[in-house]
Write an enzyme that holds these catalytic residues in place. Structure first.
Site, PDB file in Angstrom:
ATOM      1  CE  LYS A   1      -5.522  -4.813  -1.334  1.00  0.00           C
ATOM      2  NZ  LYS A   1      -5.562  -4.478   0.079  1.00  0.00           N
TER       3      LYS A   1
ATOM      4  CG  HIS B   1      -1.976  -0.982   1.241  1.00  0.00           C
ATOM      5  ND1 HIS B   1      -1.743  -2.323   1.417  1.00  0.00           N
ATOM      6  CD2 HIS B   1      -3.313  -0.847   1.070  1.00  0.00           C
ATOM      7  CE1 HIS B   1      -2.892  -2.972   1.364  1.00  0.00           C
ATOM      8  NE2 HIS B   1      -3.856  -2.095   1.145  1.00  0.00           N
TER       9      HIS B   1
END
Length: 113
Positions: free
Chosen positions: A33, A6
């Site tokens: 991700k 992230h």
């Protein structure tokens, strides 16, 4: 195994995001991700392009999300670019720009007609 990265402050350039997916694959991820914070529409396209490239070139499944209000559309459309799945919330949003699961289902249904 999901390896997740992230960036809550910015969106790296497209090549840097692809390299991040490559590193995830090298580390043995089944799913890589990447969630980034866009400042403009170009950042949305960069994330989708990097994810789509990883989807086609790497031997892992991928997820890509642009966070925040601007990035909301990627939570619905990223599947068209290779994203394995998306995230929503039931009670209270857990990340900037997250969408309630009911709304996600409604919007995804529009792409299945």
């Amino acid at each position: 195994m999901i390896i997740s990265h992230h960036d809550f402050k910015s969106t790296p350039d497209e090549e840097e995001m692809f390299v991040t997916y490559e590193k995830m694959a090298e580390l043995g991820a089944d799913i890589g991700k990447l969630a980034v914070m866009p400042e403009n529409e170009k950042h949305l396209l960069s994330m989708l392009n990097a994810m789509n490239r990883a989807y086609h070139k790497l031997d892992i499944d991928v997820i890509g999300i642009s966070m925040g209000e601007l990035g909301k559309m990627t939570r619905i459309t990223a599947g068209l670019f290779g994203s394995k799945f998306t995230y929503g919330f039931v009670g209270k949003e857990a990340a900037p720009g997250q969408i309630h699961v009911k709304e996600i289902k409604e919007q995804l249904a529009l792409y299945q007609e």
